[in-house]
Design a protein around this motif. Structure first.
Motif, PDB file in Angstrom:
ATOM      1  N   LEU A   1       4.908  -0.047   5.467  1.00 13.75           N
ATOM      2  CA  LEU A   1       4.407  -0.629   4.227  1.00 13.75           C
ATOM      3  C   LEU A   1       2.914  -0.925   4.341  1.00 13.75           C
ATOM      4  O   LEU A   1       2.128  -0.640   3.436  1.00 13.75           O
ATOM      5  N   ALA A   2       2.520  -1.491   5.470  1.00  8.56           N
ATOM      6  CA  ALA A   2       1.110  -1.832   5.693  1.00  8.56           C
ATOM      7  C   ALA A   2       0.254  -0.574   5.805  1.00  8.56           C
ATOM      8  O   ALA A   2      -0.875  -0.528   5.293  1.00  8.56           O
ATOM      9  N   ALA A   3       0.775   0.443   6.477  1.00 13.28           N
ATOM     10  CA  ALA A   3       0.012   1.686   6.627  1.00 13.28           C
ATOM     11  C   ALA A   3      -0.288   2.315   5.271  1.00 13.28           C
ATOM     12  O   ALA A   3      -1.376   2.864   5.057  1.00 13.28           O
ATOM     13  N   ALA A   4       0.677   2.226   4.359  1.00 12.93           N
ATOM     14  CA  ALA A   4       0.482   2.815   3.037  1.00 12.93           C
ATOM     15  C   ALA A   4      -0.620   2.103   2.259  1.00 12.93           C
ATOM     16  O   ALA A   4      -1.448   2.747   1.598  1.00 12.93           O
ATOM     17  N   VAL A   5      -0.651   0.778   2.336  1.00 10.92           N
ATOM     18  CA  VAL A   5      -1.684   0.065   1.582  1.00 10.92           C
ATOM     19  C   VAL A   5      -3.045   0.200   2.258  1.00 10.92           C
ATOM     20  O   VAL A   5      -4.087   0.252   1.580  1.00 10.92           O
ATOM     21  N   ASN A   6      -3.067   0.305   3.576  1.00  8.32           N
ATOM     22  CA  ASN A   6      -4.349   0.508   4.245  1.00  8.32           C
ATOM     23  C   ASN A   6      -4.884   1.917   4.027  1.00  8.32           C
ATOM     24  O   ASN A   6      -6.101   2.140   4.070  1.00  8.32           O
ATOM     25  N   TRP A   7      -4.000   2.860   3.775  1.00  4.84           N
ATOM     26  CA  TRP A   7      -4.455   4.193   3.382  1.00  4.84           C
ATOM     27  C   TRP A   7      -5.227   4.108   2.064  1.00  4.84           C
ATOM     28  O   TRP A   7      -6.263   4.765   1.897  1.00  4.84           O
ATOM     29  N   LEU A   8      -4.730   3.281   1.139  1.00  2.00           N
ATOM     30  CA  LEU A   8      -5.435   3.090  -0.131  1.00  2.00           C
ATOM     31  C   LEU A   8      -6.828   2.516   0.103  1.00  2.00           C
ATOM     32  O   LEU A   8      -7.795   2.911  -0.565  1.00  2.00           O
ATOM     33  N   ARG A   9      -6.922   1.585   1.022  1.00  2.00           N
ATOM     34  CA  ARG A   9      -8.236   0.994   1.309  1.00  2.00           C
ATOM     35  C   ARG A   9      -9.165   2.031   1.943  1.00  2.00           C
ATOM     36  O   ARG A   9     -10.336   2.131   1.577  1.00  2.00           O
ATOM     37  N   THR A  10      -8.640   2.799   2.881  1.00  3.12           N
ATOM     38  CA  THR A  10      -9.458   3.816   3.543  1.00  3.12           C
ATOM     39  C   THR A  10      -9.973   4.847   2.543  1.00  3.12           C
ATOM     40  O   THR A  10     -11.134   5.276   2.607  1.00  3.12           O
ATOM     41  N   GLU A  11      -9.087   5.238   1.607  1.00  7.71           N
ATOM     42  CA  GLU A  11      -9.488   6.196   0.580  1.00  7.71           C
ATOM     43  C   GLU A  11     -10.640   5.675  -0.273  1.00  7.71           C
ATOM     44  O   GLU A  11     -11.393   6.454  -0.857  1.00  7.71           O
ATOM     45  N   ARG A  12     -10.780   4.352  -0.331  1.00  9.18           N
ATOM     46  CA  ARG A  12     -11.829   3.734  -1.145  1.00  9.18           C
ATOM     47  C   ARG A  12     -13.011   3.281  -0.292  1.00  9.18           C
ATOM     48  O   ARG A  12     -13.886   2.534  -0.762  1.00  9.18           O
ATOM     49  N   GLY A  13     -13.036   3.726   0.955  1.00 11.64           N
ATOM     50  CA  GLY A  13     -14.150   3.391   1.828  1.00 11.64           C
ATOM     51  C   GLY A  13     -14.134   1.967   2.329  1.00 11.64           C
ATOM     52  O   GLY A  13     -15.174   1.436   2.748  1.00 11.64           O
ATOM     53  N   LEU A  14     -12.962   1.331   2.307  1.00 11.74           N
ATOM     54  CA  LEU A  14     -12.825  -0.055   2.742  1.00 11.74           C
ATOM     55  C   LEU A  14     -12.170  -0.110   4.116  1.00 11.74           C
ATOM     56  O   LEU A  14     -11.363   0.757   4.467  1.00 11.74           O
ATOM     57  N   PRO A  15     -12.485  -1.132   4.907  1.00  9.96           N
ATOM     58  CA  PRO A  15     -11.837  -1.263   6.214  1.00  9.96           C
ATOM     59  C   PRO A  15     -10.377  -1.681   6.044  1.00  9.96           C
ATOM     60  O   PRO A  15     -10.004  -2.306   5.043  1.00  9.96           O
ATOM     61  N   PRO A  16      -9.516  -1.352   6.997  1.00 11.30           N
ATOM     62  CA  PRO A  16      -8.114  -1.757   6.909  1.00 11.30           C
ATOM     63  C   PRO A  16      -7.972  -3.277   6.895  1.00 11.30           C
ATOM     64  O   PRO A  16      -8.754  -3.998   7.523  1.00 11.30           O
ATOM     65  N   THR A  17      -6.981  -3.742   6.156  1.00  4.28           N
ATOM     66  CA  THR A  17      -6.616  -5.159   6.210  1.00  4.28           C
ATOM     67  C   THR A  17      -5.816  -5.394   7.481  1.00  4.28           C
ATOM     68  O   THR A  17      -4.908  -4.617   7.797  1.00  4.28           O
ATOM     69  N   PRO A  18      -6.117  -6.438   8.244  1.00  2.38           N
ATOM     70  CA  PRO A  18      -5.391  -6.676   9.493  1.00  2.38           C
ATOM     71  C   PRO A  18      -3.885  -6.757   9.279  1.00  2.38           C
ATOM     72  O   PRO A  18      -3.418  -7.358   8.299  1.00  2.38           O
ATOM     73  N   TYR A  19      -3.147  -6.160  10.196  1.00  5.76           N
ATOM     74  CA  TYR A  19      -1.689  -6.150  10.091  1.00  5.76           C
ATOM     75  C   TYR A  19      -1.125  -7.568  10.046  1.00  5.76           C
ATOM     76  O   TYR A  19      -0.150  -7.837   9.328  1.00  5.76           O
ATOM     77  N   ALA A  20      -1.736  -8.484  10.772  1.00  5.18           N
ATOM     78  CA  ALA A  20      -1.252  -9.868  10.797  1.00  5.18           C
ATOM     79  C   ALA A  20      -1.325 -10.518   9.416  1.00  5.18           C
ATOM     80  O   ALA A  20      -0.542 -11.431   9.117  1.00  5.18           O
ATOM     81  N   VAL A  21      -2.246 -10.043   8.578  1.00  9.01           N
ATOM     82  CA  VAL A  21      -2.362 -10.558   7.208  1.00  9.01           C
ATOM     83  C   VAL A  21      -1.297  -9.924   6.314  1.00  9.01           C
ATOM     84  O   VAL A  21      -0.711 -10.589   5.449  1.00  9.01           O
ATOM     85  N   LEU A  22      -1.019  -8.638   6.533  1.00 10.05           N
ATOM     86  CA  LEU A  22      -0.097  -7.904   5.670  1.00 10.05           C
ATOM     87  C   LEU A  22       1.372  -8.195   5.983  1.00 10.05           C
ATOM     88  O   LEU A  22       2.202  -8.249   5.072  1.00 10.05           O
ATOM     89  N   ARG A  23       1.716  -8.355   7.240  1.00  9.28           N
ATOM     90  CA  ARG A  23       3.115  -8.463   7.631  1.00  9.28           C
ATOM     91  C   ARG A  23       3.889  -9.544   6.870  1.00  9.28           C
ATOM     92  O   ARG A  23       5.007  -9.290   6.394  1.00  9.28           O
ATOM     93  N   PRO A  24       3.356 -10.774   6.732  1.00  8.89           N
ATOM     94  CA  PRO A  24       4.138 -11.809   6.042  1.00  8.89           C
ATOM     95  C   PRO A  24       4.423 -11.502   4.574  1.00  8.89           C
ATOM     96  O   PRO A  24       5.296 -12.126   3.968  1.00  8.89           O
TER      97      PRO A  24
END
Length: 235
Positions: free
Chosen positions: A28-51
Motif C-alpha cells: 500500500l505504501a509503495a503504491a502511494v510513494n510511486w505517486l509521489r515519485t512520479e510528481r518529483g516528490l521524495p517518498p513519505t517515510p514508511y513509519a508515517v504511512l504504516r499506521p
C-alpha cells in the motif's frame, strides 16, 4: 486480560484483512510513494504511512499528500493509486506471523472463520489466494453490502454466509471502526495490537479483548470454549 464471567462458545471468527490477518502496508505504501515519485516528490517515510494502512486510499493519500475526499486533486490521486496498487498488491504482502497457526487451530476446534474487510472486491478477490487465504469460509468486501464498516451490515453478511448466529461470532480487527461494527452486530470483539491500529489508542476502543499476538487469540478462544463447556455441563 481477565476473561468475562461468561461468554457463549464461539462458533465462528470473522477477521478484518489489512493489519489483522495480513501485513499489506508495504505494498500500500509503495503504491502511494510511486505517486509521489512520479510528481518529483521524495517518498513519505514508511513509519508515517504504516499506521494509516487500514484506512486504505483515504489514509495513505492523506498521509502522503495531505489531501482528503472532496479536496482538489484527491480523486485523481485515488484512481491512480488504485491502478498502481492493483498491479503490485502482493509483492511484499504476507500473513502476520502466527496467523496460519491461528487459523489452523480455529479449524481444528471445529469453528468456522472468514474475512470481512472494507477493501473493495477489486483488490480482495485477487489478493486472498495470493497470500494463502483461499480456505476462508466467506469473504465479504467493502462493496459487498450497501454500507461498509463501521456499519454492521458486512459482519452480519459474513455470519449469514457462515450459517452462524452473530452472537456466536467473534470479530477481530485493528481499527476502532472494526470494534464499532462488531459491537453493532452483537458480536464479541477483539482488538489486535499486532496490527496498524492508527492514531487512536486501542485500549480506548471498548473491545471485549485487546490481544498482542495471534497466539494470544488462539489461547483465549480455547479458554472461552472450555469455560463455556464447563458452564453448560454444570447447568
Amino acid at each position: 486480560m481477565t476473561l468475562p464471567t461468561f461468554l457463549p462458545a464461539p462458533r465462528a471468527v470473522l477477521f478484518d484483512l489489512d493489519g489483522t490477518l495480513a501485513d499489506t502496508a508495504p505494498d500500500l505504501a509503495a503504491a502511494v510513494n510511486w505517486l509521489r515519485t512520479e510528481r518529483g516528490l521524495p517518498p513519505t517515510p514508511y513509519a508515517v504511512l504504516r499506521p494509516t494502512a487500514s484506512a486504505g486510499a483515504r489514509g495513505m493519500i492523506g498521509a502522503a499528500f495531505g489531501l482528503g475526499p472532496g479536496d482538489e486533486g484527491y480523486e485523481e490521486l485515488r484512481l491512480q493509486w488504485f491502478d498502481r496498487y492493483q498491479d503490485n498488491m502482493a509483492v511484499h504482502s504476507s500473513l502476520f506471523g502466527g496467523i496460519a497457526e491461528l487459523l489452523a487451530g480455529i479449524e481444528q476446534a471445529g469453528m468456522a472463520w472468514g474475512v470481512v474487510t472494507n477493501k473493495p472486491a477489486r483488490f480482495t478477490d485477487p489478493l486472498i489466494p495470493q497470500i494463502g487465504l483461499s480456505h476462508a469460509g466467506c469473504v465479504v468486501s467493502g462493496d459487498t453490502t450497501p454500507r461498509a464498516k463501521p456499519h454492521p451490515d458486512p459482519l452480519l453478511e459474513g455470519a449469514r454466509r457462515l450459517g452462524v448466529d452473530p452472537q456466536h461470532c467473534w470479530y477481530v480487527g485493528d481499527d476502532k471502526r472494526d470494534i464499532e461494527a462488531g459491537q453493532a452486530a452483537g458480536m464479541v470483539t477483539v482488538a489486535c495490537n499486532w496490527g496498524y491500529c492508527g492514531a487512536i489508542e486501542p485500549s480506548t476502543w471498548g473491545a471485549d479483548y485487546l490481544l498482542d499476538t495471534p497466539t494470544d487469540l488462539l489461547q483465549t478462544l480455547r479458554t472461552v470454549v472450555d469455560t463455556a463447556r464447563i458452564a453448560e455441563r454444570a447447568a
